[in-house]
Scaffold this motif. Structure first.
Motif, PDB file in Angstrom:
ATOM      1  N   ALA A 116     -49.564   3.966-112.737  1.00  0.00           N
ATOM      2  CA  ALA A 116     -49.087   5.070-113.565  1.00  0.00           C
ATOM      3  C   ALA A 116     -49.814   6.368-113.244  1.00  0.00           C
ATOM      4  O   ALA A 116     -49.194   7.450-113.248  1.00  0.00           O
ATOM      5  CB  ALA A 116     -49.256   4.719-115.045  1.00  0.00           C
ATOM      6  N   GLU A 117     -51.100   6.286-112.937  1.00  0.00           N
ATOM      7  CA  GLU A 117     -51.849   7.496-112.621  1.00  0.00           C
ATOM      8  C   GLU A 117     -51.482   8.036-111.245  1.00  0.00           C
ATOM      9  O   GLU A 117     -51.339   9.257-111.060  1.00  0.00           O
ATOM     10  CB  GLU A 117     -53.350   7.217-112.716  1.00  0.00           C
ATOM     11  N   GLU A 118     -51.325   7.152-110.273  1.00  0.00           N
ATOM     12  CA  GLU A 118     -50.958   7.605-108.934  1.00  0.00           C
ATOM     13  C   GLU A 118     -49.591   8.277-108.942  1.00  0.00           C
ATOM     14  O   GLU A 118     -49.364   9.271-108.226  1.00  0.00           O
ATOM     15  CB  GLU A 118     -50.956   6.421-107.966  1.00  0.00           C
ATOM     16  N   LEU A 119     -48.674   7.757-109.728  1.00  0.00           N
ATOM     17  CA  LEU A 119     -47.311   8.283-109.735  1.00  0.00           C
ATOM     18  C   LEU A 119     -47.043   9.222-110.914  1.00  0.00           C
ATOM     19  O   LEU A 119     -45.894   9.556-111.206  1.00  0.00           O
ATOM     20  CB  LEU A 119     -46.311   7.122-109.734  1.00  0.00           C
ATOM     21  N   ALA A 120     -48.104   9.676-111.564  1.00  0.00           N
ATOM     22  CA  ALA A 120     -47.949  10.621-112.670  1.00  0.00           C
ATOM     23  C   ALA A 120     -47.244  11.910-112.246  1.00  0.00           C
ATOM     24  O   ALA A 120     -46.429  12.449-113.008  1.00  0.00           O
ATOM     25  CB  ALA A 120     -49.300  10.931-113.298  1.00  0.00           C
TER      26      ALA A 120
END
Length: 363
Positions: free
Chosen positions: A302-306
């Protein structure tokens, strides 16, 4: 707004994927709940949904907070051949738990089935389809949002599963537990994908058995196979949370560390950010994990693709991007680690000087 679980309450899985939205799956249930003392290794059946519902609910909640858009029912191996008279109650309870947690966020409920215990010995299509149909009837009664057929070693049985699930009016996803060598009958990943799409699956991919790098290689072969055949489908990947470059055709189950000594192989959160980006660049839009994939791994996706999704998950409130929270540490050498370059280039040690970096599969 309509209550969760009713038509129109949330965008459906295909609506999300067709708009280009990234869908984040959930992660490890069997391995994680075994470690927590709620699942018994061996048959890996999910009685915990009845015996310890709070434990299952808590794990669903952890994945939801970490960014999961899908609460998959904890119904792995929950067919009559594995659970006898308990199968119906287990499937119903699993649906209720998944729906309860999904209603606390923007998550869908996926009813999940997997390969049967009898296919290898009795390729009885009628009997096997009956087992799938029994679970499907519970999922329809509980009004799940879509269906997942996962963890199939043989494309023939996976096709049977898709054919049964297509009897409902819900979208069907299917994932096989294969690597680049293909299924146990040597059907290539590309051909597996073609057969599954022709059977009616809207979403195809792989889950479990192999780590992120190997799973993405398999996904690339599936994608190429679909392109050659002129077919289109959404792509889905849910690998192990372990590094397994040394496993054979059947995956991590043949490694001597399976299932109780896998901890030295656990992927870091930074490994998973790299995996998420590579999956996205490959064109995969349903990205999650399977055995060994903990909530912090889902948060890493989720953080990488935020940037693509436009938001961070609730669990990121206590997590600085790329270790940025370390800039408040009292020790300067630890403050120096508060940067992306440090964590991206780290080669983590195992702390086990007498252990090999790779194993030899038992088969």
């Amino acid at each position: 707004m309509a209550p969760a679980g009713r038509p129109g309450a949330k965008k459906g899985i295909l609506e999300r994927l067709e708009s280009g939205e990234v869908v984040i799956g959930d992660g490890s249930f069997l391995i994680t709940l075994e470690k927590r003392g709620y699942v018994k290794a061996g048959r890996w059946t999910p009685e915990a949904v009845i015996e310890h519902p709070d434990a299952v609910r808590q794990l669903h909640m952890e994945f939801l907070r970490a960014g999961s858009n899908v609460m998959q029912t904890f119904t792995f191996s929950a067919s009559e051949d594995n659970m006898e008279s308990k199968w119906e109650d287990v499937n119903a309870a699993a649906c209720d738990l998944a729906r309860e947690v999904a209603g606390k966020g923007d998550a869908l409920v996926a009813g999940g089935i997997c390969q049967t215990s009898i296919y290898k010995y009795h390729k009885d299509e009628t009997r096997i389809k009956k087992l799938f149909r029994q679970q499907l009837e519970v999922f329809a009664w509980k009004n799940v949002d879509f269906l997942i057929a996962e963890y199939f070693e043989h494309v023939e049985e996976a096709v049977w599963a898709v054919e049964v699930l297509k009897e409902s009016d819900r979208p069907v996803a299917v994932t096989m537990c294969i690597g680049p060598e293909g299924d146990m009958h040597d059907t290539t990943p590309g051909e597996c994908a073609v057969r599954l799409v022709k059977a009616g699956a809207s979403i195809v991919g792989v889950n479990c058995r192999f780590g992120p790098e190997t799973s993405l290689k398999t996904m690339e072969l599936m994608k190429e196979g679909l392109e050659r055949a002129g077919l289109k489908a959404h792509l889905m990947v849910q690998p192990l949370g372990f590094h397994t470059p040394d496993c054979g055709k059947e995956g991590f189950v043949d490694l001597p560390e399976y299932p109780f000594g896998l901890e030295p192989r656990v992927a870091t959160r930074w490994d998973i950010q790299k995996y998420a980006r590579e999956a996205y660049n490959l064109g995969v839009r349903y990205i999650g994990g399977c055995c060994g994939f903990e909530p912090y791994h889902i948060r890493a996706i989720a953080e990488e693709l935020a940037p693509e999704r436009g938001f961070l998950p609730p669990a990121s409130e206590k997590h600085g991007s790329w270790g940025s929270g370390l800039d408040m540490h009292t020790k300067p050498w630890i403050r120096a680690r508060a940067q992306r370059e440090y964590w991206e280039n780290l080669l983590p040690a195992s702390g086990r000087p007498f252990c090999p970096s790779l194993s030899k599969p038992d088969v």
